[in-house]
Design an enzyme around this catalytic site. Sequence first.
Site, PDB file in Angstrom:
ATOM      1  N   ARG A  35       0.857  -1.173   0.000  1.00 50.28           N
ATOM      2  CA  ARG A  35       0.000   0.000   0.000  1.00 50.28           C
ATOM      3  C   ARG A  35       0.894   1.225   0.000  1.00 50.28           C
ATOM      4  NH1 ARG A  35      -2.599   0.919   5.967  1.00 50.28           N
ATOM      5  NH2 ARG A  35      -2.838   3.017   5.109  1.00 50.28           N
ATOM      6  N   SER A  55       5.788   6.138  -2.106  1.00 49.33           N
ATOM      7  CA  SER A  55       6.918   5.518  -2.805  1.00 49.33           C
ATOM      8  C   SER A  55       8.002   5.011  -1.861  1.00 49.33           C
ATOM      9  CB  SER A  55       7.523   6.508  -3.819  1.00 49.33           C
ATOM     10  OG  SER A  55       6.549   6.912  -4.767  1.00 49.33           O
ATOM     11  N   ARG A  56       7.618   4.705  -0.638  1.00 47.72           N
ATOM     12  CA  ARG A  56       8.537   4.178   0.386  1.00 47.72           C
ATOM     13  C   ARG A  56       9.608   5.192   0.811  1.00 47.72           C
ATOM     14  NH1 ARG A  56       4.748   1.406   0.563  1.00 47.72           N
ATOM     15  NH2 ARG A  56       4.653  -0.881   0.592  1.00 47.72           N
ATOM     16  N   LEU A  57       9.414   6.476   0.493  1.00 48.87           N
ATOM     17  CA  LEU A  57      10.345   7.515   0.944  1.00 48.87           C
ATOM     18  C   LEU A  57       9.839   8.071   2.276  1.00 48.87           C
ATOM     19  CD1 LEU A  57      11.117   9.275  -2.456  1.00 48.87           C
ATOM     20  CD2 LEU A  57      12.510   7.623  -1.198  1.00 48.87           C
ATOM     21  N   HIS A  58       9.853   7.207   3.272  1.00 45.44           N
ATOM     22  CA  HIS A  58       9.253   7.520   4.560  1.00 45.44           C
ATOM     23  C   HIS A  58      10.050   8.572   5.326  1.00 45.44           C
ATOM     24  CE1 HIS A  58       7.051   3.953   3.557  1.00 45.44           C
ATOM     25  NE2 HIS A  58       8.100   3.157   3.737  1.00 45.44           N
TER      26      HIS A  58
END
Length: 215
Positions: free
Chosen positions: A10, A193-196
């Site tokens: 997600r 985009s998983r750039l947390h």
Amino acid sequence: MTQTLADMRRDYTRDGLSEAQAPHEPFALFEQWFAEAVETEQPPVEPNAMTLATVDADGRPHCRVLLLKALDERGFTFFSNYDSAKGQHLALNPFAAMTFFWPSLERQVRIEGRVERVTAAECDAYFQVRPLGSRLGAWASPQSQVIADRGELEGFLAQAEQRFLDKAPHCPPHWGGYRVLPERIEFWQGRSSRLHDRLNFRLHDATWLRERLAP
């Protein structure tokens, strides 16, 4: 199954975490996030549920989910049987890691630090506000020990009920609280985009240092 798991994902888009949003010490931010979790998370999620990791005598890690029961400027407190597996681990290696995960907010908090037992007065105070069934259970259960079946456990409970038939159960000597004294607290906010966003607070010479970690 492998392909199905690989396709499960997600995108996190709810919020961000900038340095401008965070204080220079972690407790205020944790209290803010926890209050928001209490308001936002719905059953079966319990906002004070956390994963606790300990290490046994052979250096093997063990994890389980517990409930946070107290928080102040000293640290994070949970309660358990001192003779349990986790109690034996902490007696040998008094360090632990904790993780809170609040999926509705797309947030997690990781905490690492030394562990100490809380005072007898703190144990007694919390024990007395527990439901009667939980207090009797603390006397009945030989936590983490092998038992024959459910009937044996129910027999232990019957013995505890008989013991405290005419008086309120007091705090058992084998049961009490542990406080995790944090040396590191990381706040993780899911981003697209998983750039947390990851803000890490690290205790150094009695001062909290705040730093951003790459996702």
